[in-house]
Design an enzyme around this catalytic site. Structure first.
Site, short mmCIF file in Angstrom:
data_model
loop_
_atom_site.label_atom_id
_atom_site.label_comp_id
_atom_site.label_asym_id
_atom_site.label_seq_id
_atom_site.Cartn_x
_atom_site.Cartn_y
_atom_site.Cartn_z
N TYR A 1 0.84 -1.21 0.00
CA TYR A 1 0.00 0.00 0.00
C TYR A 1 0.87 1.25 0.00
O TYR A 1 0.58 2.23 -0.67
CB TYR A 1 -0.93 0.00 1.21
CG TYR A 1 -1.98 1.09 1.12
CD1 TYR A 1 -3.18 0.85 0.47
CD2 TYR A 1 -1.73 2.36 1.64
CE1 TYR A 1 -4.12 1.85 0.34
CE2 TYR A 1 -2.69 3.36 1.51
CZ TYR A 1 -3.88 3.10 0.86
OH TYR A 1 -4.80 4.09 0.72
N PHE B 1 -8.11 21.09 -24.84
CA PHE B 1 -8.33 19.66 -24.90
C PHE B 1 -9.52 19.37 -23.99
O PHE B 1 -9.66 19.98 -22.94
CB PHE B 1 -7.10 18.85 -24.48
CG PHE B 1 -7.33 17.38 -24.63
CD1 PHE B 1 -7.34 16.82 -25.89
CD2 PHE B 1 -7.60 16.58 -23.54
CE1 PHE B 1 -7.61 15.46 -26.06
CE2 PHE B 1 -7.87 15.22 -23.70
CZ PHE B 1 -7.87 14.66 -24.96
N THR B 2 -10.35 18.40 -24.39
CA THR B 2 -11.64 18.17 -23.72
C THR B 2 -11.53 18.08 -22.19
O THR B 2 -12.12 18.89 -21.47
CB THR B 2 -12.26 16.87 -24.26
OG1 THR B 2 -11.28 15.84 -24.20
CG2 THR B 2 -12.71 17.03 -25.70
N ASP C 1 1.26 20.16 -20.93
CA ASP C 1 0.56 18.91 -21.11
C ASP C 1 1.53 18.06 -21.93
O ASP C 1 1.63 18.21 -23.15
CB ASP C 1 -0.76 19.11 -21.85
CG ASP C 1 -1.52 17.79 -22.04
OD1 ASP C 1 -0.87 16.73 -21.97
OD2 ASP C 1 -2.74 17.83 -22.27
N LYS D 1 -0.48 7.41 -23.83
CA LYS D 1 -0.06 7.79 -25.19
C LYS D 1 1.43 7.47 -25.34
O LYS D 1 1.78 6.33 -25.57
CB LYS D 1 -0.36 9.27 -25.46
CG LYS D 1 -1.65 9.81 -24.86
CD LYS D 1 -2.92 9.26 -25.47
CE LYS D 1 -4.19 9.62 -24.72
NZ LYS D 1 -4.45 10.98 -24.35
N ARG E 1 -14.47 13.72 -36.34
CA ARG E 1 -14.12 14.96 -35.64
C ARG E 1 -14.66 16.10 -36.49
O ARG E 1 -13.96 16.68 -37.30
CB ARG E 1 -12.60 15.09 -35.48
CG ARG E 1 -12.05 14.37 -34.25
CD ARG E 1 -12.44 15.09 -32.97
NE ARG E 1 -11.94 14.42 -31.77
CZ ARG E 1 -12.70 14.00 -30.76
NH1 ARG E 1 -14.01 14.13 -30.82
NH2 ARG E 1 -12.15 13.47 -29.70
N PHE F 1 -21.25 12.86 -29.61
CA PHE F 1 -20.59 12.00 -30.61
C PHE F 1 -20.39 10.57 -30.13
O PHE F 1 -20.33 9.64 -30.92
CB PHE F 1 -19.24 12.60 -31.05
CG PHE F 1 -18.26 12.83 -29.93
CD1 PHE F 1 -18.30 14.00 -29.18
CD2 PHE F 1 -17.28 11.90 -29.64
CE1 PHE F 1 -17.41 14.21 -28.15
CE2 PHE F 1 -16.37 12.10 -28.62
CZ PHE F 1 -16.45 13.26 -27.87
C1 LIG Z 1 -5.48 11.80 -23.64
C2 LIG Z 1 -5.10 13.19 -23.33
C3 LIG Z 1 -5.35 13.77 -22.06
C4 LIG Z 1 -6.12 13.04 -20.98
O1 LIG Z 1 -5.48 11.92 -20.56
P1 LIG Z 1 -6.29 10.60 -20.08
O2 LIG Z 1 -5.19 9.64 -19.77
O3 LIG Z 1 -7.17 10.18 -21.22
O4 LIG Z 1 -7.06 10.98 -18.87
C5 LIG Z 1 -4.93 15.06 -21.84
N1 LIG Z 1 -4.30 15.77 -22.80
C6 LIG Z 1 -4.04 15.25 -24.01
C7 LIG Z 1 -3.35 16.09 -25.03
C8 LIG Z 1 -4.45 13.96 -24.32
O5 LIG Z 1 -4.21 13.47 -25.55
#
Ligand SMILES: *Cc1c(COP(=O)(O)O)cnc(C)c1O
Length: 464
Positions: free
Chosen positions: A77, A129-130, A220, A263, A387, A454
């Site tokens: 833990y 970004f979303t 980011d 990613k 998109r 979407f």
């Molecule tokens: C995927 C992504 C995120 C969010 O990350 P998650 O692991 O999906 O929560 C943030 N910024 C960018 C540019 C991304 O491609």
């Protein structure tokens, strides 16, 4: 004279040890399941997909070393040794002092937004970004887009379409005051602009301007390695530097980063927040306990942290990055050579088909990109993503669709999953759809969810 060396082929820098068989379906079968899925590729079962180019998030293939690392998971833990391995590699490759692991990127976004943003603050960024924007808004902040105009133009050949427009940033500082701007969020590369990079020169200038006003820079860094690859290819003075060195320089112009390991880092789950400031780190280490888990696991199993630590070592290799982006360039060149309209320059993680030019006879209100994604699946079993107008949603006040400038279909490539032969099949399938494009009719929406439509909207073909 043509340089002979340049014409030599190169291959994927790995060999295959474990395989996952693919299911080949008939057109009749696909036609049936497409109706069941309401002509929405998000509603298809993965089992019915031949080549899955929906996303590159968490869809990567792990190496034998990463799988071996999974067996070395220390599931204590507190104080898991895998945490210390990950921390050491974040310091080594990204250069930040402090690490807070999170279950994925948005977990890190939640922490940094909660800690730094106060209601009424503004957070400039190079395109939204979303999840990033949503966390900023939930913390009471307002996102302001400060990306250069070229980012919004699918035909602009600018080599660094992700760059921050310094004038837009300065105008914002003049308008609202630096004390209302806790940080700028700089994405490297910019996902929503099509995986377009930011130059080192631009990062230096952003740092300088922010230093002058006492504003923090938070990256980011989700696709920072892909950004580093483009810097190596396109920015003067970097052609002979290893990607690992460029990555560290990119991070050196910032105070911290949010990161989705799903990613760049070759894993299926994981992320982190990394920081240089001890006070902010201590707050984050405290807050992570509320939302993710103890500060030495942050919502991840020990084995997941080990896989990410090992994935990082593999991801910074020049050969890996060349193959990763080389695959996307390869498909891009094939499509260009047969005249298929795509967004240029080709970005770091995906090919974007320009549905407005692909299907000029389908009106935007008849969902050309949605139609094209459905048609590509029907033709080949290849799954892509819309998109365009469906993703853009409706204006809350008027109830009308937003009509975005870009109406695109995204073909996103998972890392180390598909071979060059799969790339050939993909390009040929797009070519086949392209040669029959005159016969393609649009769609009508028959079910529309209220949020992020979407994902779950359903469609039917227009009567021809
Ligand atoms: C995927 C992504 C995120 C969010 O990350 P998650 O692991 O999906 O929560 C943030 N910024 C960018 C540019 C991304 O491609």
């Amino acid at each position: 004279m043509v340089d002979k060396l340049k014409k030599r082929s190169w291959a994927e820098p790995f060999k295959i040890k474990v395989v996952e068989p693919l299911k080949i379906t008939t057109r009749e079968y696909r036609s049936r399941v497409l109706v069941e899925a309401g002509y929405n590729t998000f509603l298809l079962r993965s089992d019915d997909v031949y080549i899955d180019l929906l996303t590159d998030s968490g869809t990567n293939a792990m190496s034998d070393s990463q799988w071996a690392g999974m067996m070395l998971g220390d599931e204590a833990y507190a104080g898991s040794k895998n945490f210390y391995n990950l921390e050491a590699n974040v310091r080594r490759y990204y250069g930040y002092k402090y690490l807070v692991p999170t279950h994925q990127g948005r977990g890190a976004e939640n922490l940094i937004s909660k800690i730094l943003i106060k209601p009424g603050n503004y957070i400039p960024g190079n395109m939204y970004f979303t999840t990033t924007r949503l966390h900023q808004e939930l913390a009471g902040g307002k996102f302001v887009d400060v990306i250069i105009d070229e980012a919004h133009d699918p035909e602009s050949l600018h080599p660094f379409k992700g760059n921050v427009d310094l004038q837009k940033l300065e105008d914002l500082i003049d308008r609202v005051g630096a004390d209302k701007i806790p940080y700028i969020s700089v994405a490297v590369t910019v996902n929503m602009a099509g995986g377009q990079p930011v130059s080192i020169e631009n990062l230096k200038q952003v740092r300088e301007l922010c230093n002058k006003h006492g504003i923090r820079v938070i990256l980011d860094a989700t696709r920072a390695l892909e950004n580093a690859h483009f810097v190596k290819l396109r920015e003067k003075g970097y052609e002979n530097k290893p990607i690992a060195e460029i990555l560290k320089e990119i991070c050196s112009y910032s105070d911290g980063c949010t990161m989705s390991g799903k990613k760049d880092l070759l894993v299926n789950i994981g992320g982190f927040l990394a920081l240089n400031d001890q006070e902010i780190f201590e707050e984050a280490r405290n807050l992570v306990v509320v939302y993710e888990g103890l500060h030495t696991y942050g919502g991840l199993a020990g084995r997941d942290m080990e896989a990410m630590a090992r994935g990082m070592e593999e991801a910074v290799q020049d050969d890996h990055m060349r193959a990763r982006i080389g695959q996307i360039e390869y498909v891009g060149e094939k499509l260009l050579s047969i005249g298929v309209p795509i967004v240029l320059p080709v970005g770091g993680h995906a090919i974007f088909l320009d549905a407005k030019r692909f299907l000029p006879h389908v009106k935007q209100s008849e969902f050309p990109a949605q139609t094209l994604a459905a048609e590509l699946y029907l033709e080949s079993g290849i799954r892509s993503m819309e998109r365009g107008i469906v993703s853009a949603g409706r204006n809350k006040d008027t109830g009308d669709h937003y009509y975005p400038k870009l109406e695109l279909v995204r073909l996103t490539f998972p890392r180390r999953v598909y071979t060059q032969a799969h790339c050939d099949v993909t390009a040929e399938a797009v070519e086949e759809v392209f040669s029959n494009r005159q016969k393609i009719r649009g769609l009508k929406m028959v079910y529309e969810p209220k949020y992020l439509r979407f994902f779950q909207a359903r469609f039917e073909p227009l009567a021809s």
